[in-house]
Every structure is written in structure tokens, then in C-alpha cells.
Design an enzyme around this catalytic site. Structure first.
Site, PDB file in Angstrom:
ATOM      1  N   GLY A  32     -12.729 -17.254 -80.269  1.00 37.70           N
ATOM      2  CA  GLY A  32     -14.134 -17.253 -80.673  1.00 37.70           C
ATOM      3  C   GLY A  32     -15.041 -17.126 -79.459  1.00 37.70           C
ATOM      4  N   GLY A  33     -15.503 -18.259 -78.957  1.00 39.95           N
ATOM      5  CA  GLY A  33     -16.498 -18.285 -77.883  1.00 39.95           C
ATOM      6  C   GLY A  33     -16.153 -17.412 -76.689  1.00 39.95           C
ATOM      7  CD  GLU A  56     -16.410 -20.923 -87.880  1.00 41.81           C
ATOM      8  OE1 GLU A  56     -16.780 -19.739 -87.894  1.00 41.81           O
ATOM      9  OE2 GLU A  56     -16.052 -21.515 -86.834  1.00 41.81           O
ATOM     10  CG  HIS A  98     -12.491 -18.420 -89.388  1.00 44.75           C
ATOM     11  ND1 HIS A  98     -13.327 -19.507 -89.257  1.00 44.75           N
ATOM     12  CD2 HIS A  98     -12.050 -18.123 -88.143  1.00 44.75           C
ATOM     13  CE1 HIS A  98     -13.381 -19.848 -87.975  1.00 44.75           C
ATOM     14  NE2 HIS A  98     -12.607 -19.032 -87.285  1.00 44.75           N
ATOM     15  CD  GLU A 103      -8.708 -19.667 -85.618  1.00 41.24           C
ATOM     16  OE1 GLU A 103      -8.903 -19.097 -84.538  1.00 41.24           O
ATOM     17  OE2 GLU A 103      -9.565 -19.735 -86.518  1.00 41.24           O
ATOM     18  CB  SER A 149     -11.270 -24.720 -77.395  1.00 38.14           C
ATOM     19  OG  SER A 149     -12.310 -25.183 -78.237  1.00 38.14           O
ATOM     20  N   GLY A 177     -14.241 -24.256 -81.415  1.00 37.08           N
ATOM     21  CA  GLY A 177     -15.600 -24.357 -80.889  1.00 37.08           C
ATOM     22  C   GLY A 177     -15.952 -25.721 -80.340  1.00 37.08           C
ATOM     23  CG  ASN A 181     -14.035 -14.888 -85.480  1.00 37.79           C
ATOM     24  OD1 ASN A 181     -14.912 -14.140 -85.915  1.00 37.79           O
ATOM     25  ND2 ASN A 181     -13.789 -16.084 -85.993  1.00 37.79           N
ATOM     26  CD1 TRP A 182     -16.421 -10.722 -80.718  1.00 40.63           C
ATOM     27  CD2 TRP A 182     -17.822  -9.052 -81.244  1.00 40.63           C
ATOM     28  NE1 TRP A 182     -16.133  -9.658 -79.895  1.00 40.63           N
ATOM     29  CE2 TRP A 182     -16.986  -8.627 -80.189  1.00 40.63           C
ATOM     30  CE3 TRP A 182     -18.773  -8.172 -81.737  1.00 40.63           C
ATOM     31  CZ2 TRP A 182     -17.072  -7.348 -79.633  1.00 40.63           C
ATOM     32  CZ3 TRP A 182     -18.872  -6.895 -81.191  1.00 40.63           C
ATOM     33  CH2 TRP A 182     -18.031  -6.497 -80.144  1.00 40.63           C
ATOM     34  CE  LYS A 183     -15.907 -18.619 -84.384  1.00 38.37           C
ATOM     35  NZ  LYS A 183     -15.750 -20.072 -84.420  1.00 38.37           N
TER      36      LYS A 183
HETATM   37  C1  PEP Z   1     -12.291 -19.196 -84.032  1.00 41.51           C
HETATM   38  O1  PEP Z   1     -13.273 -19.556 -84.651  1.00 41.51           O
HETATM   39  O2  PEP Z   1     -11.535 -18.361 -84.534  1.00 41.51           O
HETATM   40  C2  PEP Z   1     -12.070 -19.778 -82.698  1.00 41.51           C
HETATM   41  C3  PEP Z   1     -10.855 -19.873 -82.283  1.00 41.51           C
HETATM   42  O3  PEP Z   1     -13.180 -20.212 -82.006  1.00 41.51           O
HETATM   43  P1  PEP Z   1     -13.203 -20.835 -80.508  1.00 41.51           P
HETATM   44  O4  PEP Z   1     -12.309 -19.994 -79.662  1.00 41.51           O
HETATM   45  O5  PEP Z   1     -14.645 -20.745 -80.106  1.00 41.51           O
HETATM   46  O6  PEP Z   1     -12.718 -22.248 -80.620  1.00 41.51           O
END
Ligand code: PEP
Length: 251
Positions: A234-235, A98, A96, A167, A213, A173, A9-11
Site C-alpha cells: 500500500g503506502g 477495506e 481487500h 494481509e 506495512s 497501514g 495497491n494505490w487505494k
Molecule cells: C494494503 O492495503 O494492501 C497494504 C498492504 O497497505 P500497507 O502496505 O500500507 O500496509
């Protein structure tokens, strides 16, 4: 058997050029490798079409990070599921945390989005998860059950086309990962809930991804849990070098 999936998920992190470069890096890193999971990248709308083009000939599936609840028409700024599908993308992240937090997305809206996605042949990656206070007050299971209610409006056939991502919001994050035991507890809870709502076959066939994470160092232990079928990342999905070890955690 349910699929193993590692999805990025590049956001809102990549320009068009950066997105194409990242997709190409990942395609090159995967070339000639035998991997044991499906690989997906969900990108900002602006780059979905170009990334779908860039990864042609590879195993990488492409998705968007959201879609409109509407079919088409006077909805300035919105992007419909049919537009996403027209790029060759096959997936869409829905619900999601967010989107829930910053855009007030609730079950009523998400039911419409699910219907749009499914009507246009997209696989929804539907996110559920509790915030820190809900974990601490031990109400997280009822929160997740409440979020699952949007999916439970679907027929068994349509539900079977969806992927779920658990999640925990407190782990997204933040560098805080749920322990594999904490994650497995929720994944098993979700699977039992699906079995109760539909049946055991539907539950056994549903891919439930962990997100929060997740990285190369903790993916092997998370993915070793019986009810964890991969990750939504994500990251660590923003560089091929950090995404690849998560894919390769599926031995
Ligand atoms: C996400 O936002 O879907 C996610 C899992 O982010 P991260 O891996 O950065 O915690």
C-alpha cells in the site's frame, strides 16, 4: 514454478495526473533494470486505462482495486470486469480488508466477483487476513480458512489462475508488520490448506503474497521465507523511490 510478484495497491490516493506521473516514474526507474519478479500496479478505476497506456513497453502489469459482481447493466457507479479488461489491465484485487470492512463484502459476493474476473481473463489478487482480536484470540487460522472458502468454490483450473495475498488487517497501514515468522506460519498454513483442498501441485504453483506495512527495509527478510512469494504493497507503492527497493528485494 510459482511466480514472484510485487504488486502495488494505490487505494484512493492518486488523481488521474498523479497516477500517470507515478506510473511513468516507475517505468523510468525500471528501464534497463533486470528484475526478478513480476511487477503490478493496481490503481483507482479512474486511472486504470491511462496507467495501462503509460506503462506500455515496460514489464509493469496493471490492475484495478475491485470489480463489480455483475456482468453489465443498470448498476449505477459499478465497474465491470469486462470494462477493466478492455483497458488492457490484467489484474484485479478482490476481498481487500477495506472492502470487507467498509462495504460489507462477504464470501457470497466475492464468489460472484471471482467468477466475473475469471470470465474476463483477469487475474484476481484475492486478499485474506485476520483482524487484531482474531490474532489475539488465536482464531486467525479458522478466519482465514473461512475466507479461503470463497476461492475453494473454484475448479482447480480456475483456482490456478488466482494469486492470494495474506494481509493481517492489524498490519495494514499501521506500521506494524507481521514478523517474518508470523507471516511464514500463515503462508505455510494457506499452502497446506490448498494442498488438502486440491493437491500439492496446485498448492506449489500458487503465489501467496504478504501485505501489511511491507517496505524496502523488511521486504528482504519477508521474501526470504519459503512460502512468501512477494508482496501487496500500500503506502510504499505510492512513490517509485519506496516501491523500487521492494521489487529489488528479489535478488
Ligand atoms: C494494503 O492495503 O494492501 C497494504 C498492504 O497497505 P500497507 O502496505 O500500507 O500496509
Amino acid at each position: 514454478m510459482r511466480k514472484k510478484i510485487v504488486a502495488g495497491n494505490w487505494k484512493m490516493n492518486t488523481t488521474l495526473q498523479e497516477g500517470i506521473a507515478l506510473a511513468s516514474d516507475l517505468k523510468n526507474a525500471l528501464a534497463g533494470k533486470k528484475v526478478n519478479c513480476d511487477v503490478v500496479v493496481c490503481t483507482p478505476f479512474i486511472s486504470v486505462a491511462a496507467v495501462a497506456e503509460a506503462v506500455k513497453g515496460s514489464i509493469i502489469g496493471v490492475g484495478a482495486e475491485d470489480c463489480s459482481a455483475q456482468d453489465k447493466g443498470a448498476f449505477t457507479g459499478e465497474v465491470s470486469a469486462s470494462m477493466i479488461a478492455s483497458t488492457g489491465a490484467k489484474y484485479v484485487i478482490l476481498g481487500h480488508s477495506e472492502r470487507r470492512q467498509y462495504h460489507g463484502e462477504n464470501n457470497a459476493l466475492l464468489i460472484q466477483k471471482l467468477q466475473q474476473a475469471l470470465a474476463n481473463g483477469l487475474t484476481p489478487i484475492f486478499c485474506v487476513g485476520e483482524i487484531k482480536e482474531e490474532r489475539e484470540s488465536n482464531t486467525f487460522k479458522s478466519v482465514i480458512e473461512g475466507q479461503m472458502a470463497a476461492l475453494y468454490t473454484l475448479s482447480a483450473e480456475n483456482f490456478g489462475k488466482c494469486v492470494i495475498a495474506y494481509e493481517p488487517v492489524w498490519a495494514i497501514g499501521t506500521g506494524l508488520t507481521a514478523t517474518s515468522a508470523q507471516a511464514e506460519e500463515v503462508h505455510a498454513f494457506i499452502r497446506a490448506s490448498i494442498a488438502e483442498k486440491y493437491n500439492k501441485t496446485v498448492a506449489d504453483n500458487t503465489s501467496i503474497l504478504y501485505g501489511g506495512s511491507c517496505k524496502g527495509s523488511n521486504a528482504p527478510e519477508l521474501f526470504a521465507q519459503p512460502d512468501i512469494d512477494g508482496g501487496l504493497i500500500g503506502g510504499a507503492a505510492l512513490k517509485a523511490d519506496t516501491f523500487m527497493p521492494i521489487i529489488e528485494a528479489w535478488k
